[in-house]
Every structure is written in C-alpha cells, then in structure tokens.
Design a protein around this motif. Structure first.
Motif, mmCIF file in Angstrom:
data_model
loop_
_atom_site.group_PDB
_atom_site.id
_atom_site.type_symbol
_atom_site.label_atom_id
_atom_site.label_comp_id
_atom_site.label_asym_id
_atom_site.label_seq_id
_atom_site.Cartn_x
_atom_site.Cartn_y
_atom_site.Cartn_z
ATOM 1 N N LYS A 218 -50.719 27.981 8.865
ATOM 2 C CA LYS A 218 -49.541 27.570 8.047
ATOM 3 C C LYS A 218 -48.189 28.063 8.841
ATOM 4 N N LEU A 219 -48.246 29.037 9.452
ATOM 5 C CA LEU A 219 -47.140 29.675 10.226
ATOM 6 C C LEU A 219 -47.309 29.061 11.571
ATOM 7 N N ASN A 220 -47.757 28.068 11.968
ATOM 8 C CA ASN A 220 -48.072 27.306 13.256
ATOM 9 C C ASN A 220 -48.587 28.289 14.524
ATOM 10 N N MET A 221 -49.138 28.964 14.101
ATOM 11 C CA MET A 221 -49.781 30.190 15.118
ATOM 12 C C MET A 221 -51.230 29.740 15.188
ATOM 13 N N GLN A 222 -51.458 28.711 15.984
ATOM 14 C CA GLN A 222 -52.938 27.996 15.821
ATOM 15 C C GLN A 222 -53.832 28.909 16.617
ATOM 16 N N SER A 223 -53.630 29.405 17.724
ATOM 17 C CA SER A 223 -54.334 30.067 18.661
ATOM 18 C C SER A 223 -55.040 31.400 17.809
ATOM 19 N N ASP A 224 -53.850 32.184 17.241
ATOM 20 C CA ASP A 224 -54.131 33.257 16.511
ATOM 21 C C ASP A 224 -55.029 32.904 15.199
ATOM 22 N N ALA A 225 -54.874 31.845 14.528
ATOM 23 C CA ALA A 225 -55.496 31.356 13.401
ATOM 24 C C ALA A 225 -57.022 31.001 13.921
ATOM 25 N N MET A 226 -57.329 30.364 15.042
ATOM 26 C CA MET A 226 -58.480 30.108 15.529
ATOM 27 C C MET A 226 -59.413 31.605 15.676
ATOM 28 N N ASP A 227 -58.414 32.444 16.477
ATOM 29 C CA ASP A 227 -59.215 33.792 16.636
ATOM 30 C C ASP A 227 -59.884 34.519 15.320
ATOM 31 N N MET A 228 -58.822 34.228 14.410
ATOM 32 C CA MET A 228 -58.903 34.955 13.163
ATOM 33 C C MET A 228 -60.238 34.253 12.596
ATOM 34 N N LEU A 229 -60.264 33.030 12.595
ATOM 35 C CA LEU A 229 -61.396 32.171 11.862
ATOM 36 C C LEU A 229 -62.832 32.642 12.430
ATOM 37 N N GLN A 230 -62.740 32.837 13.832
ATOM 38 C CA GLN A 230 -64.059 33.039 14.300
ATOM 39 C C GLN A 230 -64.349 34.564 13.977
ATOM 40 N N GLU A 231 -63.338 35.364 13.898
ATOM 41 C CA GLU A 231 -63.724 36.930 13.488
ATOM 42 C C GLU A 231 -64.305 36.854 12.015
ATOM 43 N N ALA A 232 -63.717 35.989 11.305
ATOM 44 C CA ALA A 232 -64.111 36.003 9.764
ATOM 45 C C ALA A 232 -65.525 35.757 9.992
ATOM 46 N N ALA A 233 -65.893 34.596 10.667
ATOM 47 C CA ALA A 233 -67.536 33.860 10.664
ATOM 48 C C ALA A 233 -68.438 34.757 11.172
ATOM 49 N N MET A 234 -67.978 35.691 12.184
ATOM 50 C CA MET A 234 -68.846 36.589 12.717
ATOM 51 C C MET A 234 -68.972 37.666 11.832
ATOM 52 N N LEU A 235 -68.122 38.220 11.107
ATOM 53 C CA LEU A 235 -68.182 39.272 10.041
ATOM 54 C C LEU A 235 -69.179 38.910 8.860
ATOM 55 N N GLU A 236 -68.908 37.757 8.607
ATOM 56 C CA GLU A 236 -69.879 36.945 7.455
ATOM 57 C C GLU A 236 -71.379 36.954 7.671
ATOM 58 N N GLU A 237 -71.527 36.339 9.148
ATOM 59 C CA GLU A 237 -72.776 36.144 9.768
ATOM 60 C C GLU A 237 -73.410 37.545 9.807
ATOM 61 N N LYS A 238 -72.705 38.690 10.178
ATOM 62 C CA LYS A 238 -73.124 40.054 10.416
ATOM 63 C C LYS A 238 -73.669 40.662 9.147
ATOM 64 N N ARG A 239 -72.774 40.073 8.218
ATOM 65 C CA ARG A 239 -73.168 40.904 6.629
ATOM 66 C C ARG A 239 -74.336 40.061 6.133
ATOM 67 N N GLN A 240 -74.534 38.870 6.280
ATOM 68 C CA GLN A 240 -75.688 38.072 5.863
ATOM 69 C C GLN A 240 -76.948 38.507 6.484
ATOM 70 N N LYS A 241 -76.984 38.717 7.858
ATOM 71 C CA LYS A 241 -77.915 39.037 8.455
ATOM 72 C C LYS A 241 -78.422 40.607 8.317
ATOM 73 N N GLY A 242 -77.556 41.178 7.911
ATOM 74 C CA GLY A 242 -77.697 42.594 7.672
ATOM 75 C C GLY A 242 -77.937 42.996 6.099
ATOM 76 N N GLY A 243 -77.730 42.021 5.284
ATOM 77 C CA GLY A 243 -78.133 41.881 3.781
ATOM 78 C C GLY A 243 -77.241 42.872 2.993
ATOM 79 N N LYS A 244 -76.145 43.341 3.533
ATOM 80 C CA LYS A 244 -75.452 44.160 2.990
ATOM 81 C C LYS A 244 -74.348 43.562 2.025
ATOM 82 N N VAL A 245 -74.419 44.272 0.948
ATOM 83 C CA VAL A 245 -73.421 43.712 -0.328
ATOM 84 C C VAL A 245 -72.465 44.655 -0.448
ATOM 85 N N PRO A 246 -71.190 44.446 -0.279
ATOM 86 C CA PRO A 246 -70.078 45.413 -0.434
ATOM 87 C C PRO A 246 -70.113 46.055 -1.784
#
Length: 246
Positions: A218-246
């Motif tokens: 929304k702040l037009n920082m598209q490159s940073d937004a894409m990096d953050m989106l990928q970081e989020a996806a990796m964290l979510e995938e890692k959590r699902q594979k580990g079976g950990k519930v916060p």
C-alpha cells in the motif's frame, strides 16, 4: 559517429567500405553494398518528395535478406549473459493469497475465523493479575472484537487501543486486527507499525509478516512487500511441516 554531412561526402565519394558497418567484417557483396548506399543517398535527399517511400525501401532491402536472422549478440561478438533462474516462490496459504492480492475483505474473514488461538503462549497471567482492571481491558478487547467482526473500524481501533495502552496483556492478534483496520481506513503507515509490533511480540508469526507485506504494498514499496510475503510464506510452511502450534 558519422554525421549527416559526413555521410553525404562519403556517398558522393563512393566510399562504400567506410559507410558499411565494421561488424559485418566484409561479409557482403559489392552489389549489396552499392544497393544500400544508393538507397541511403535517396533517403538523404533535401526534398521530401525525392526520398523513397516505404514500399520502395522494402522492395530494395527484402532481396538482400538472404540469410537467416542472427542474434545481435552473435553478430557483435558479445557473449550472451546467462539469465538467472527465476526465484522459486513458496506456495501461499489462503491468508498469503489474500495478502498478495491485497484483498482486505478476505483477510478480514480469515482473521475473524482465526480468533485468538495463536495468542496461546503470549500471556501467562498469575491469579493476582485477574483484577477488575484485567476484566475491564478484556471487556474492551471483546467490544473491539464485535466491532471488528461488524467492520465498525473506528470503534474497533478505539477499543483495541484501550486494550493495548493499558499494557497488562500483550496480544499479537490485536495488533494484527488493528493493522487491518488501519489498512481498511487507508492508513498504511499505522498499519505497518502495528504489524511490526505484532512481529516484535511474536517474532516467527507469519500473520505479522503477511500484514507487513500488505502495508508495504500500500506504501508502494513493492520489492520490500514481495520479500516480506515470501518470508511469511516460508515461516508458515516451516510451522506446518514442524507441526508446531504457537
């Protein structure tokens, strides 16, 4: 670089070799060179009516195209750079997809359904802390939740702010919800601050990263937004594979 007048002088002097591109390295016949130079001479006529039209240009040049097309980097003797393989994108969850589309309505529905199940380890309260003040701030959060569900954004922000300002309890979910409220009110700066605060409380929480991605976009920082989106996806995938519930 050959100027207009230098070209005219070369044409008049029939200096064909100087006029031809040096990268051709003499790989042309005298007849071909003469045809091209004659055509160039006509194109340089002072009066527009004396210059050839497009049909004549095509008719003159088409017969000279006797060889298959050669890539420019081959003709110029330049080694072609190998293109880097595309970055592998991690598969996105429904929340990730909604954030990548900046679909605030879909994000809202997901956060409503998630409720507070991801706050389970962020608060460990003693018996003494369950005072009237605690009941009051939980009541403020409850009112904020109702307002959030009904998209009464102003009320939700006010109630969640009451809960946050007291500081007795910390809740990344409240920050994520208030972040979305700010986004829906077109306040991406405030939304980003809340999402970052959610990450501070819960460093590996994918939702906090997803919300930051939307705010950055929304702040037009598209490159940073894409990096953050990928970081989020990796964290979510890692959590699902580990079976950990916060």
């Amino acid at each position: 670089m050959v100027t207009f007048f230098q070209a005219l002088d070369m044409i008049r002097g029939k200096n064909i070799l100087v006029l031809m591109d040096s990268h051709l390295e003499g790989n042309f016949s005298t007849e071909e060179a003469t045809s091209v130079v004659d055509l160039a001479s006509q194109c340089l006529q002072y009066e527009p009516r004396d210059r050839p039209d497009i049909k004549k240009l095509v008719a003159t040049l088409a017969p000279l195209q006797t060889k298959s097309d050669v890539p420019s980097h081959v003709m110029l003797g330049i080694q072609k750079r190998e293109e880097a393989p595309p970055t592998t994108l991690h598969p996105l969850s429904p929340l990730g997809e909604a954030c990548s589309r900046m679909d605030l309505t879909a994000i809202h529905q997901i956060l409503v359904m998630a409720h507070y199940r991801e706050d389970q380890t962020t608060n460990e309260l003693s018996f003494q802390e369950w005072t009237q003040q605690m009941r009051d701030i939980l009541d403020a959060r409850k009112k904020g939740d109702f307002a959030f569900r009904d998209k009464d954004l102003k009320t939700a922000i006010e109630c969640y702010s009451q809960f946050i300002d007291v500081g007795t309890m910390v809740s990344p979910t409240v920050y994520a919800r208030r972040s979305l409220c700010h986004l829906m009110c077109d306040q991406p700066d405030a939304a980003l601050r809340d999402a970052m605060q959610a990450q501070y409380i819960y460093p590996d929480w994918h939702t906090a990263f997803y919300m930051q991605a939307v705010a950055l976009s929304k702040l037009n920082m598209q490159s940073d937004a894409m990096d953050m989106l990928q970081e989020a996806a990796m964290l979510e995938e890692k959590r699902q594979k580990g079976g950990k519930v916060p």
